[in-house]
Design an enzyme around this catalytic site. Structure first.
Site, mmCIF file in Angstrom:
data_model
loop_
_atom_site.group_PDB
_atom_site.id
_atom_site.type_symbol
_atom_site.label_atom_id
_atom_site.label_comp_id
_atom_site.label_asym_id
_atom_site.label_seq_id
_atom_site.Cartn_x
_atom_site.Cartn_y
_atom_site.Cartn_z
ATOM 1 N N CYS A 1 -9.971 -7.043 -2.355
ATOM 2 C CA CYS A 1 -9.272 -6.047 -1.540
ATOM 3 C C CYS A 1 -7.871 -6.555 -1.221
ATOM 4 C CB CYS A 1 -10.032 -5.778 -0.245
ATOM 5 S SG CYS A 1 -9.307 -4.439 0.728
ATOM 6 N N ILE A 2 -6.871 -5.721 -1.428
ATOM 7 C CA ILE A 2 -5.487 -6.125 -1.149
ATOM 8 C C ILE A 2 -4.847 -5.222 -0.099
ATOM 9 C CG2 ILE A 2 -5.080 -7.294 -3.349
ATOM 10 C CD1 ILE A 2 -3.793 -4.718 -4.390
#
Length: 327
Positions: free
Chosen positions: A176-177
């Site tokens: 997840c960014i």
């Protein structure tokens, strides 16, 4: 108000041992109750396309583990519920908040799943509150999990709307960014966010994201989680749905985020990425090792079950527990 709370993450915390009262670690009970059901472990493989599919969901249910089927094959969800119920297994599915999902929920009245997870990146939203109310109206016996959130206000608001459990964690996952793309999230302080939210909760909290070791499961329970959702530790198995890739004679499995372009099918509002993980054997072996490690955690906590983990003391060591070593 926020600046008064301590900020830390999993690698900053060490739990302090108590006197062991069991003669064998195998005596430690790792079971957990969620809603009307008891499960072997307080862990949930992330409801992501490269983590779980219908075959794995069926395997987990048969063996007494909790699961949440992902929502990215919309047309297969209703047949999946039917197939699980025909085998006497619980059905646990995910929904989004688009208009078509309201019709889908209503269509489940004749064969309602035991669990529905409302699964969107920013769960503190009117759209989620509206969906909670809709599910509770149409399927009053279904246990509703809502998320994801990162504040006590969000937990309380979703609980008040009717959620039976809330999922805490915005952006701490390995693929997840969100924290980089948006500047928001619980990445880097997920464990402190869990503690903050759990203090306000009246119903179960599911910690979601940032778990890198089995010891992090025990830490999550210490800081208020009833269950722990895990992605990367459950990715990369022989059975995992992720595509198998060979690089220089070694086999890897694809693992990508639910908000990545690989899941979305387009490069729009991307908040996830794809990585390759070395193939690491069978899922059942990882589940067994998790249980054994959690039993050891319970023995160090000085108890016989998961509740003992909630009461141990801890120290904040500020990123020093590895002493420069990696796992």
């Amino acid at each position: 108000m926020f600046n008064d709370i301590p900020v830390f993450d999993y690698e900053d915390i060490q739990l302090i041992p108590n006197k062991c009262i069991i003669t064998s670690r195998s005596q430690a009970d790792t079971s957990v109750t969620l809603g009307k059901y008891q499960f072997k472990l307080p862990v949930i493989p992330a409801n992501m396309q490269t983590i779980i599919d219908e075959t794995i969901a069926e395997q987990l249910a048969k063996e007494g583990y909790f699961y949440i089927m992902h929502r990215f094959d919309e047309d297969s969800r209703k047949p999946f519920i039917k197939r699980m119920h025909e085998q006497g297994l619980i059905a646990s599915i995910s929904v989004g908040v688009k208009a078509c999902e309201y019709e889908f929920v209503t269509s489940l009245k004749e064969d309602a799943p035991e669990f529905i997870t409302i699964d969107i990146a920013h769960g503190h939203a009117n759209s989620v509150i509206d969906m909670i109310k809709h599910i509770k109206t149409e399927l009053p016996e279904t246990f509703v999990i809502a998320g994801n959130v990162g504040t006590p206000e969000a937990v309380r608001e979703l609980e008040n709307a009717g959620a039976d459990a809330t999922k805490v964690g915005i952006g701490p996952g390995k693929v997840c960014i969100t924290k980089v793309k948006t500047g928001f999230g619980t990445g880097g302080w997920q464990l402190a966010a869990l503690r903050w939210c759990a203090k306000a909760a009246r119903k179960p909290i599911i910690a979601d994201g940032g778990i890198r070791t089995h010891g992090d499961i025990a830490k999550s329970i210490r800081f208020g989680a009833s269950m722990v959702m895990i992605g990367s530790l459950f990715a990369g198995h022989i059975e995992s749905p992720g595509k198998t890739v060979e690089v220089d004679g070694e086999t890897f499995k694809e693992y990508y985020g639910s908000a990545s372009e690989y899941q979305k099918g387009e490069h729009k509002n991307v908040e996830g990425k794809k990585i390759l993980l070395p193939t690491k054997g069978h899922l059942s072996d990882t589940l067994t090792e998790m249980q054994q490690d959690l039993q050891s955690s319970i023995s160090y906590a000085g108890g016989k079950d998961l509740d003992s983990l909630r009461h141990v003391d801890y120290v904040i060591v500020k990123n020093s527990i590895w002493n420069g070593d990696s796992i």
